[in-house]
Design an enzyme around this catalytic site. Structure first.
Site, PDB file in Angstrom:
ATOM      1  CG  HIS A 139      -6.465   6.321   4.515  1.00  0.00           C
ATOM      2  ND1 HIS A 139      -6.816   5.731   3.215  1.00  0.00           N
ATOM      3  CD2 HIS A 139      -7.653   6.105   5.181  1.00  0.00           C
ATOM      4  CE1 HIS A 139      -8.177   5.794   3.231  1.00  0.00           C
ATOM      5  NE2 HIS A 139      -8.618   5.915   4.610  1.00  0.00           N
ATOM      6  CG  ASP A 170      -1.901   1.219   1.171  1.00  0.00           C
ATOM      7  OD1 ASP A 170      -2.799   0.887   0.134  1.00  0.00           O
ATOM      8  OD2 ASP A 170      -1.909   2.045   2.033  1.00  0.00           O
ATOM      9  CG  ASP A 192      -4.395   1.567   5.140  1.00  0.00           C
ATOM     10  OD1 ASP A 192      -5.119   1.518   6.250  1.00  0.00           O
ATOM     11  OD2 ASP A 192      -4.778   2.522   4.408  1.00  0.00           O
ATOM     12  CD  GLU A 195      -2.031   6.270   2.900  1.00  0.00           C
ATOM     13  OE1 GLU A 195      -2.675   6.879   2.211  1.00  0.00           O
ATOM     14  OE2 GLU A 195      -2.567   5.179   3.004  1.00  0.00           O
TER      15      GLU A 195
END
Length: 239
Positions: free
Chosen positions: A153, A7, A158, A9
């Site tokens: 998040h 994941d 995540d 960001e």
């Protein structure tokens, strides 16, 4: 099979507008089990983060200012993921941003989706739950994955949640060993079959109890996969 749940960001939603990756989180599993190996890094994106992205991640420009740049961690990241199957929710988004970071290195790096196979859990969820919300939050709720601690998040957070979601969505695929047989299986895997003479191998047929347990396991897999168990489908065709 070695798989990496991944994941990211970012500073915003559009890589074409020069938005950058600010965090990468990866969790390694082999044969559906955590190995304990992870890759995690915050990154200095060398630009400001959009207000919308900041509200989602909480990663301020001040926090990221002293973090490494992508070029500082690129080799370590690539060494961690190379050759694995990447499991990503909405894979096009993360792959697009990471390929953008690789391109900025100006050293002819192969795009990530050509270095690794990619499994998109969003596409998988849309096929499995058509017409329903299939965000990570929605899937955690649907599959009883605890996510109350996810107030913001975070890439590694995540990735760990996605791991639980992926395992729940694919329950029964690859877990066909009967309970209690794991140690026996591990012992068998440790044998050097090249040193075993053919005459030493014996054929052992399942007894009635084992056959019954096998049929029960197949029925459970068929129910979890909504009638997509390959073994039962073959039995139906042959019967």
């Amino acid at each position: 099979m070695r798989q990496i749940i991944l994941d990211t960001e970012t500073t915003g939603l559009d890589v074409s507008k020069d938005h950058r990756v600010v965090e990468i989180g990866c969790v390694e599993i082999i044969e559906r089990r955590k190995t304990g190996r992870t890759f995690h890094s915050y990154l200095n994106p060398e630009r400001a983060t959009d207000a919308g992205a900041l509200a989602v991640t909480g990663l301020s420009d001040e926090f990221l200012a002293d973090k490494p740049k992508f070029r500082d961690v690129a080799n370590e990241f690539l060494a961690f993921v190379d050759g694995a199957e990447l499991i990503i929710h909405n894979a096009a988004f993360d792959i697009g941003f990471l390929n953008g970071e690789l391109a900025r290195l100006n050293r002819g790096e192969t795009p990530l989706d050509q270095r690794c196979s990619v499994l998109d859990t969003l596409a998988m969820a849309r096929e499995k739950y058509p017409g329903q919300k299939n965000s990570l939050d929605a899937l955690c709720k649907r599959l009883n994955v605890e996510s109350a601690h996810r107030t913001l998040h975070g890439a590694l957070l995540d990735a760990n949640l996605l791991l639980d979601v992926y395992l729940a969505m694919t329950a029964g695929q690859g877990e066909i060993l009967f309970a209690g047989n794991e140690s026996e299986s591990n012992q068998s895997a440790a044998l050097d079959l090249g040193q075993v003479a053919p005459m030493q191998l014996r054929l052992r047929r399942a007894d009635a109890a084992e056959t019954h347990a096998h049929q029960g396991r197949l029925a459970a897999i068929d129910k979890a996969s909504k009638g997509k168990c390959v073994w039962i489908a073959l039995e139906r065709q042959s019967g």
